[in-house]
Design an enzyme around this catalytic site. Structure first.
Site, PDB file in Angstrom:
ATOM      1  N   LYS A   1       0.136  -1.909   5.530  1.00 54.89           N
ATOM      2  CA  LYS A   1      -0.892  -2.714   4.795  1.00 54.89           C
ATOM      3  C   LYS A   1      -0.634  -3.111   3.645  1.00 54.89           C
ATOM      4  O   LYS A   1      -0.666  -3.876   3.132  1.00 54.89           O
ATOM      5  CB  LYS A   1      -2.685  -2.659   5.109  1.00 54.89           C
ATOM      6  CG  LYS A   1      -3.076  -2.328   6.148  1.00 54.89           C
ATOM      7  CD  LYS A   1      -4.335  -2.384   6.334  1.00 54.89           C
ATOM      8  CE  LYS A   1      -4.622  -2.687   8.541  1.00 54.89           C
ATOM      9  NZ  LYS A   1      -6.276  -2.410   8.227  1.00 54.89           N
TER      10      LYS A   1
ATOM     11  N   ASP B 188      -9.952  -7.637   7.436  1.00 54.62           N
ATOM     12  CA  ASP B 188     -11.068  -6.956   7.720  1.00 54.62           C
ATOM     13  C   ASP B 188     -12.707  -6.970   6.930  1.00 54.62           C
ATOM     14  O   ASP B 188     -13.455  -6.536   7.459  1.00 54.62           O
ATOM     15  CB  ASP B 188     -10.006  -4.771   7.548  1.00 54.62           C
ATOM     16  CG  ASP B 188      -9.257  -5.333   8.732  1.00 54.62           C
ATOM     17  OD1 ASP B 188      -9.235  -5.637   9.721  1.00 54.62           O
ATOM     18  OD2 ASP B 188      -8.062  -3.967   8.255  1.00 54.62           O
TER      19      ASP B 188
ATOM     20  N   ALA C 252      -8.670   1.480   5.112  1.00 51.86           N
ATOM     21  CA  ALA C 252      -9.949   1.588   5.566  1.00 51.86           C
ATOM     22  C   ALA C 252     -11.139   0.985   4.844  1.00 51.86           C
ATOM     23  O   ALA C 252     -11.916  -0.158   4.647  1.00 51.86           O
ATOM     24  CB  ALA C 252     -10.227   1.808   6.988  1.00 51.86           C
TER      25      ALA C 252
END
Length: 249
Positions: A65, A105, A132
């Site tokens: 990412k 996200d 995350a």
């Protein structure tokens, strides 16, 4: 054939592939495929879309990412602030290839969290400070919810789990698990917080969706807390990806 896919490494069970193929079938969307591309070295990524004009977009998962951003020509505002990309749109004009990176996200988390928030939810704890957590922190800032990051070491957060034991959790009504603790097959594990201090005023959100109800959520539920897993967040971000890929801009 238009092609989309997920890059990451390793790639085992994929929510994305199952979701999109079922969506294409259910909505009678033809001439499109979605597949998995297990790429260990991010330098291999460029070969995928450079050598195949069928690619129109990708999803990105760990560990790429951040490293994938070296190939991106333009970042959306939220991807730039979060400093992570999980959705890429590819535009072509002749021999020119233009990649724009997004972070959906954050959208998925925000839209799944907002319906659950009440005036009682004033401050948050973010458990974990890995990749995350970045989109979660971005969203909490956007919603003006003050937060503390709890990590195993002080260098990676505002407070360690050991220090958290001295904090009254009634002051932090939203608790978000961004760590992998409790993921299948380690379903008996739960973040090390003082669950005895939880009440009906608390909202526990776990980014994990397998199992559906983690031990973290179960322990919160036993104390009357509102609980939420990460499944709706995944659905929302997947639909946002699809919207981005189909937007003509």
């Amino acid at each position: 054939m238009k092609k989309f896919g997920l890059i990451g490494y390793p790639l085992g069970h994929s929510f994305s592939k199952k979701y999109y193929l079922e969506k294409f079938d259910k909505e009678h969307i033809e001439g499109i495929n979605y597949d998995l591309y297990a790429i260990e070295d991010i330098q291999e990524f460029q070969n995928l879309y450079s050598n195949d004009a069928g690619f129109y977009g990708f999803n990105v998962t760990i560990p790429h990412k951040l490293t994938v951003m070296q190939f991106i020509n333009e970042l959306s505002a939220e991807a730039q602030e979060i400093n992570a990309v999980n959705c890429i749109k590819i535009q072509r004009e002749g021999d020119n290839i233009y990649l724009k990176g997004f972070n959906t996200d954050a959208f998925g988390f925000e839209e799944s969290l907002k319906p659950l928030l009440t005036p009682a939810h004033k401050q948050a704890l973010v458990l974990g400070n890995g990749g995350a957590a970045k989109a979660i922190i971005y969203t909490l800032k956007k919603l003006n919810i003050p937060y503390l990051i709890i990590s195993r070491t002080k260098e990676n957060g505002d407070m360690t789990y050991g220090e958290l034991k001295k904090v009254d959790l009634k002051d932090y009504q939203v608790i978000i698990n961004c760590s992998p603790v409790g993921t299948f097959p380690h379903v008996e594990d739960a973040p090390d917080i003082n669950y005895e201090q939880l009440s009906a005023d608390h909202l526990l959100y776990d980014l994990i969706y397998n199992p559906v109800e983690t031990r973290f959520l179960q322990k919160g539920k036993e104390k009357g807390a509102l609980i939420k897993n990460g499944y709706d967040m995944l659905i929302l971000q997947a639909e946002k990806n699809w919207e981005i890929w189909n937007n003509e801009e």
